[in-house]
Design a protein around this motif. Structure first.
Motif, PDB file in Angstrom:
ATOM      1  N   VAL A   1       0.846  -1.188   0.000  1.00  0.00           N
ATOM      2  CA  VAL A   1       0.000   0.000   0.000  1.00  0.00           C
ATOM      3  C   VAL A   1       0.884   1.242   0.000  1.00  0.00           C
ATOM      4  O   VAL A   1       1.959   1.250   0.600  1.00  0.00           O
ATOM      5  CB  VAL A   1      -0.956  -0.012   1.221  1.00  0.00           C
ATOM      6  CG1 VAL A   1      -0.195   0.108   2.532  1.00  0.00           C
ATOM      7  CG2 VAL A   1      -2.011   1.071   1.112  1.00  0.00           C
ATOM      8  N   VAL A   2       0.446   2.273  -0.726  1.00  0.00           N
ATOM      9  CA  VAL A   2       1.112   3.572  -0.733  1.00  0.00           C
ATOM     10  C   VAL A   2       0.132   4.571  -0.125  1.00  0.00           C
ATOM     11  O   VAL A   2      -0.991   4.714  -0.604  1.00  0.00           O
ATOM     12  CB  VAL A   2       1.511   4.009  -2.163  1.00  0.00           C
ATOM     13  CG1 VAL A   2       2.134   5.404  -2.136  1.00  0.00           C
ATOM     14  CG2 VAL A   2       2.462   2.998  -2.783  1.00  0.00           C
ATOM     15  N   LEU A   3       0.558   5.243   0.935  1.00  0.00           N
ATOM     16  CA  LEU A   3      -0.316   6.150   1.671  1.00  0.00           C
ATOM     17  C   LEU A   3       0.209   7.572   1.570  1.00  0.00           C
ATOM     18  O   LEU A   3       1.305   7.879   2.057  1.00  0.00           O
ATOM     19  CB  LEU A   3      -0.411   5.702   3.132  1.00  0.00           C
ATOM     20  CG  LEU A   3      -0.944   4.267   3.314  1.00  0.00           C
ATOM     21  CD1 LEU A   3      -0.862   3.832   4.767  1.00  0.00           C
ATOM     22  CD2 LEU A   3      -2.371   4.153   2.810  1.00  0.00           C
ATOM     23  N   SER A   4      -0.579   8.420   0.930  1.00  0.00           N
ATOM     24  CA  SER A   4      -0.170   9.792   0.642  1.00  0.00           C
ATOM     25  C   SER A   4      -0.911  10.763   1.551  1.00  0.00           C
ATOM     26  O   SER A   4      -2.143  10.827   1.523  1.00  0.00           O
ATOM     27  CB  SER A   4      -0.487  10.129  -0.821  1.00  0.00           C
ATOM     28  OG  SER A   4       0.120   9.195  -1.693  1.00  0.00           O
ATOM     29  N   TYR A   5      -0.151  11.482   2.365  1.00  0.00           N
ATOM     30  CA  TYR A   5      -0.697  12.376   3.403  1.00  0.00           C
ATOM     31  C   TYR A   5      -1.995  11.816   3.981  1.00  0.00           C
ATOM     32  O   TYR A   5      -3.041  12.465   3.981  1.00  0.00           O
ATOM     33  CB  TYR A   5      -0.869  13.813   2.898  1.00  0.00           C
ATOM     34  CG  TYR A   5      -1.377  13.989   1.468  1.00  0.00           C
ATOM     35  CD1 TYR A   5      -2.749  13.988   1.171  1.00  0.00           C
ATOM     36  CD2 TYR A   5      -0.482  14.205   0.411  1.00  0.00           C
ATOM     37  CE1 TYR A   5      -3.215  14.176  -0.108  1.00  0.00           C
ATOM     38  CE2 TYR A   5      -0.955  14.389  -0.891  1.00  0.00           C
ATOM     39  CZ  TYR A   5      -2.322  14.369  -1.132  1.00  0.00           C
ATOM     40  OH  TYR A   5      -2.795  14.560  -2.409  1.00  0.00           O
ATOM     41  N   PRO A   6      -1.926  10.583   4.527  1.00  0.00           N
ATOM     42  CA  PRO A   6      -3.153   9.877   4.910  1.00  0.00           C
ATOM     43  C   PRO A   6      -3.750  10.362   6.223  1.00  0.00           C
ATOM     44  O   PRO A   6      -3.041  10.774   7.149  1.00  0.00           O
ATOM     45  CB  PRO A   6      -2.668   8.434   5.062  1.00  0.00           C
ATOM     46  CG  PRO A   6      -1.250   8.585   5.533  1.00  0.00           C
ATOM     47  CD  PRO A   6      -0.720   9.778   4.776  1.00  0.00           C
TER      48      PRO A   6
ATOM     49  N   SER B   1       8.608   6.033  -4.348  1.00  0.00           N
ATOM     50  CA  SER B   1       7.669   4.936  -4.079  1.00  0.00           C
ATOM     51  C   SER B   1       7.719   3.897  -5.191  1.00  0.00           C
ATOM     52  O   SER B   1       7.572   2.696  -4.940  1.00  0.00           O
ATOM     53  CB  SER B   1       6.244   5.477  -3.917  1.00  0.00           C
ATOM     54  OG  SER B   1       5.727   5.973  -5.136  1.00  0.00           O
ATOM     55  N   LEU B   2       7.918   4.356  -6.427  1.00  0.00           N
ATOM     56  CA  LEU B   2       7.998   3.430  -7.551  1.00  0.00           C
ATOM     57  C   LEU B   2       9.214   2.517  -7.392  1.00  0.00           C
ATOM     58  O   LEU B   2       9.124   1.299  -7.620  1.00  0.00           O
ATOM     59  CB  LEU B   2       8.088   4.210  -8.864  1.00  0.00           C
ATOM     60  CG  LEU B   2       7.894   3.427 -10.153  1.00  0.00           C
ATOM     61  CD1 LEU B   2       6.500   2.822 -10.230  1.00  0.00           C
ATOM     62  CD2 LEU B   2       8.146   4.327 -11.359  1.00  0.00           C
ATOM     63  N   ASP B   3      10.344   3.088  -6.991  1.00  0.00           N
ATOM     64  CA  ASP B   3      11.536   2.268  -6.741  1.00  0.00           C
ATOM     65  C   ASP B   3      11.283   1.276  -5.611  1.00  0.00           C
ATOM     66  O   ASP B   3      11.727   0.121  -5.671  1.00  0.00           O
ATOM     67  CB  ASP B   3      12.731   3.162  -6.391  1.00  0.00           C
ATOM     68  CG  ASP B   3      13.283   3.896  -7.600  1.00  0.00           C
ATOM     69  OD1 ASP B   3      12.971   3.499  -8.734  1.00  0.00           O
ATOM     70  OD2 ASP B   3      14.022   4.889  -7.404  1.00  0.00           O
ATOM     71  N   TRP B   4      10.575   1.735  -4.581  1.00  0.00           N
ATOM     72  CA  TRP B   4      10.252   0.859  -3.448  1.00  0.00           C
ATOM     73  C   TRP B   4       9.394  -0.314  -3.913  1.00  0.00           C
ATOM     74  O   TRP B   4       9.637  -1.462  -3.541  1.00  0.00           O
ATOM     75  CB  TRP B   4       9.537   1.679  -2.376  1.00  0.00           C
ATOM     76  CG  TRP B   4       9.151   0.924  -1.143  1.00  0.00           C
ATOM     77  CD1 TRP B   4       9.947   0.634  -0.067  1.00  0.00           C
ATOM     78  CD2 TRP B   4       7.861   0.367  -0.829  1.00  0.00           C
ATOM     79  NE1 TRP B   4       9.228  -0.066   0.888  1.00  0.00           N
ATOM     80  CE2 TRP B   4       7.946  -0.234   0.441  1.00  0.00           C
ATOM     81  CE3 TRP B   4       6.635   0.345  -1.505  1.00  0.00           C
ATOM     82  CZ2 TRP B   4       6.865  -0.870   1.052  1.00  0.00           C
ATOM     83  CZ3 TRP B   4       5.551  -0.288  -0.909  1.00  0.00           C
ATOM     84  CH2 TRP B   4       5.671  -0.890   0.360  1.00  0.00           C
TER      85      TRP B   4
ATOM     86  N   ILE C   1       6.549  -4.875  10.589  1.00  0.00           N
ATOM     87  CA  ILE C   1       6.057  -4.965   9.217  1.00  0.00           C
ATOM     88  C   ILE C   1       6.856  -3.991   8.364  1.00  0.00           C
ATOM     89  O   ILE C   1       7.039  -2.829   8.755  1.00  0.00           O
ATOM     90  CB  ILE C   1       4.551  -4.612   9.140  1.00  0.00           C
ATOM     91  CG1 ILE C   1       3.743  -5.528  10.060  1.00  0.00           C
ATOM     92  CG2 ILE C   1       4.047  -4.710   7.706  1.00  0.00           C
ATOM     93  CD1 ILE C   1       3.769  -6.982   9.695  1.00  0.00           C
ATOM     94  N   PRO C   2       7.356  -4.391   7.194  1.00  0.00           N
ATOM     95  CA  PRO C   2       8.178  -3.489   6.373  1.00  0.00           C
ATOM     96  C   PRO C   2       7.424  -2.228   5.959  1.00  0.00           C
ATOM     97  O   PRO C   2       6.236  -2.281   5.615  1.00  0.00           O
ATOM     98  CB  PRO C   2       8.508  -4.347   5.140  1.00  0.00           C
ATOM     99  CG  PRO C   2       8.358  -5.761   5.601  1.00  0.00           C
ATOM    100  CD  PRO C   2       7.245  -5.739   6.602  1.00  0.00           C
ATOM    101  N   PHE C   3       8.128  -1.105   6.000  1.00  0.00           N
ATOM    102  CA  PHE C   3       7.554   0.164   5.553  1.00  0.00           C
ATOM    103  C   PHE C   3       8.675   1.117   5.177  1.00  0.00           C
ATOM    104  O   PHE C   3       9.841   0.920   5.542  1.00  0.00           O
ATOM    105  CB  PHE C   3       6.683   0.803   6.654  1.00  0.00           C
ATOM    106  CG  PHE C   3       7.478   1.423   7.778  1.00  0.00           C
ATOM    107  CD1 PHE C   3       7.767   2.781   7.772  1.00  0.00           C
ATOM    108  CD2 PHE C   3       7.946   0.644   8.830  1.00  0.00           C
ATOM    109  CE1 PHE C   3       8.507   3.355   8.797  1.00  0.00           C
ATOM    110  CE2 PHE C   3       8.692   1.200   9.856  1.00  0.00           C
ATOM    111  CZ  PHE C   3       8.970   2.570   9.845  1.00  0.00           C
ATOM    112  N   ALA C   4       8.325   2.155   4.435  1.00  0.00           N
ATOM    113  CA  ALA C   4       9.234   3.257   4.144  1.00  0.00           C
ATOM    114  C   ALA C   4       8.467   4.542   4.424  1.00  0.00           C
ATOM    115  O   ALA C   4       7.252   4.614   4.216  1.00  0.00           O
ATOM    116  CB  ALA C   4       9.703   3.223   2.697  1.00  0.00           C
ATOM    117  N   LEU C   5       9.157   5.566   4.893  1.00  0.00           N
ATOM    118  CA  LEU C   5       8.519   6.826   5.262  1.00  0.00           C
ATOM    119  C   LEU C   5       9.321   7.993   4.714  1.00  0.00           C
ATOM    120  O   LEU C   5      10.533   8.065   4.908  1.00  0.00           O
ATOM    121  CB  LEU C   5       8.419   6.939   6.786  1.00  0.00           C
ATOM    122  CG  LEU C   5       7.930   8.276   7.345  1.00  0.00           C
ATOM    123  CD1 LEU C   5       6.464   8.516   6.979  1.00  0.00           C
ATOM    124  CD2 LEU C   5       8.104   8.311   8.872  1.00  0.00           C
ATOM    125  N   SER C   6       8.635   8.915   4.024  1.00  0.00           N
ATOM    126  CA  SER C   6       9.268  10.143   3.529  1.00  0.00           C
ATOM    127  C   SER C   6       8.468  11.340   4.034  1.00  0.00           C
ATOM    128  O   SER C   6       7.254  11.411   3.810  1.00  0.00           O
ATOM    129  CB  SER C   6       9.305  10.170   1.995  1.00  0.00           C
ATOM    130  OG  SER C   6      10.205   9.205   1.483  1.00  0.00           O
TER     131      SER C   6
END
Length: 279
Positions: free
Chosen positions: A150-155, A264-267, A223-228
């Motif tokens: 899942v990609v969460l944008s300013y959620p 996010s695309l690279d991720w 759980i794996p995640f990335a944050l920017s």
């Protein structure tokens, strides 16, 4: 290109019961006869709008962006001003449709991602943490509606402190007893989909604390995640480009925030969400 619109209630023969949404618009490539067949990943796009309108800037432009990078894209039009569980039911039906029609769209049924913006990010977060009891709303197993990322944008994440009050009001119908169950940070468990999360420091509509709380919950659950987190930029930047914003000369500097998409695309590609030649 294949472009079609599906009424999910009609397709699955589910009674609408007054629901106004539940439509899925598909953007898929026509396979080239000159190339070997590609298996693609699916991107379910869930626009924001506080659960009271759908942001068109966060729908088709996002779908076309992912289509251009090898995905098959699906835009969900969900019911508005309608409390839980109706929007989640429609999101689950969308994933079920995508998975059941994987062959039709040359998809890998185990590579289904959703991207959500603002309140759409909240709905995507519910979908990423869907429970067995919720899947039973549509008579299926949780595995059938499970996201793989899942990609969460300013959620909008929480229904507590730092929430967006209008979003909370619409999705809960003002029912305080739903606050904990619909706070995404409290729903994280071992079955939660890995996430890419991004926000801006200057967001004064949906505070960045929403994303920080979610990242902490992911961390605790391992759980794996990335944050920017980007320093500048208002709420609802979308792609942070001139197609999805009315920039003035100074605000064009914020186009750097648009790098979230490529990060996010690279991720996603690192997680196997990339076209591959079908054997």
């Amino acid at each position: 290109m294949i472009c079609e619109k599906i009424d999910l209630y009609e397709y699955f023969k589910v009674e609408r019961k007054g629901a106004t949404g539940g439509y899925l618009t598909i953007y898929a490539r026509t396979e080239s006869k000159e190339l070997k067949k590609r298996m693609r990943s699916a991107m379910l796009v869930i626009p924001g709008g506080g659960y009271w309108f759908l942001s068109d800037r966060e729908g088709e432009p996002i779908a076309l962006k992912y289509l251009d990078n090898g995905f098959c894209a699906f835009v969900l039009s969900y019911s508005l001003k309608t409390a839980y569980p109706t929007p989640l039911i429609e999101a689950m039906l969308a994933v079920k449709y995508i998975r059941e029609n994987a062959v039709k769209y040359s998809l890998d049924k185990d590579k289904i991602c959703a991207i959500g913006f603002s309140a759409g990010g909240h709905l995507a977060g519910l979908l990423a943490t869907v429970k067995k009891s919720e899947a039973e709303f549509i008579g299926c197993r949780a595995e059938q509606v499970k996201l793989n990322a899942v990609v969460l944008s300013y959620p909008v994440v929480t229904m507590g402190e730092f929430t967006h009050c209008d979003t909370r009001q619409h999705i809960t119908g003002g029912n305080n007893s739903l606050f904990d169950g619909l706070s995404v940070e409290k729903r994280i468990d071992n079955n939660t989909a890995p996430a890419f999360i991004w926000h801006t420091f200057e967001d004064d509509c949906v505070p960045m604390e929403n994303s920080l709380m979610l990242a902490n919950a992911y961390r605790r659950a391992k759980i794996p995640f990335a944050l920017s987190i980007f320093e500048h930029g208002w709420h609802g930047l979308c792609l942070a480009d001139e197609e999805t914003n009315d920039f003035n000369s100074e605000q064009r500097l914020l186009s750097d925030v648009g790098k979230w998409y490529f990060i996010s695309l690279d991720w996603l590609k690192a997680r196997g969400f990339a076209p591959r030649i079908s054997i």
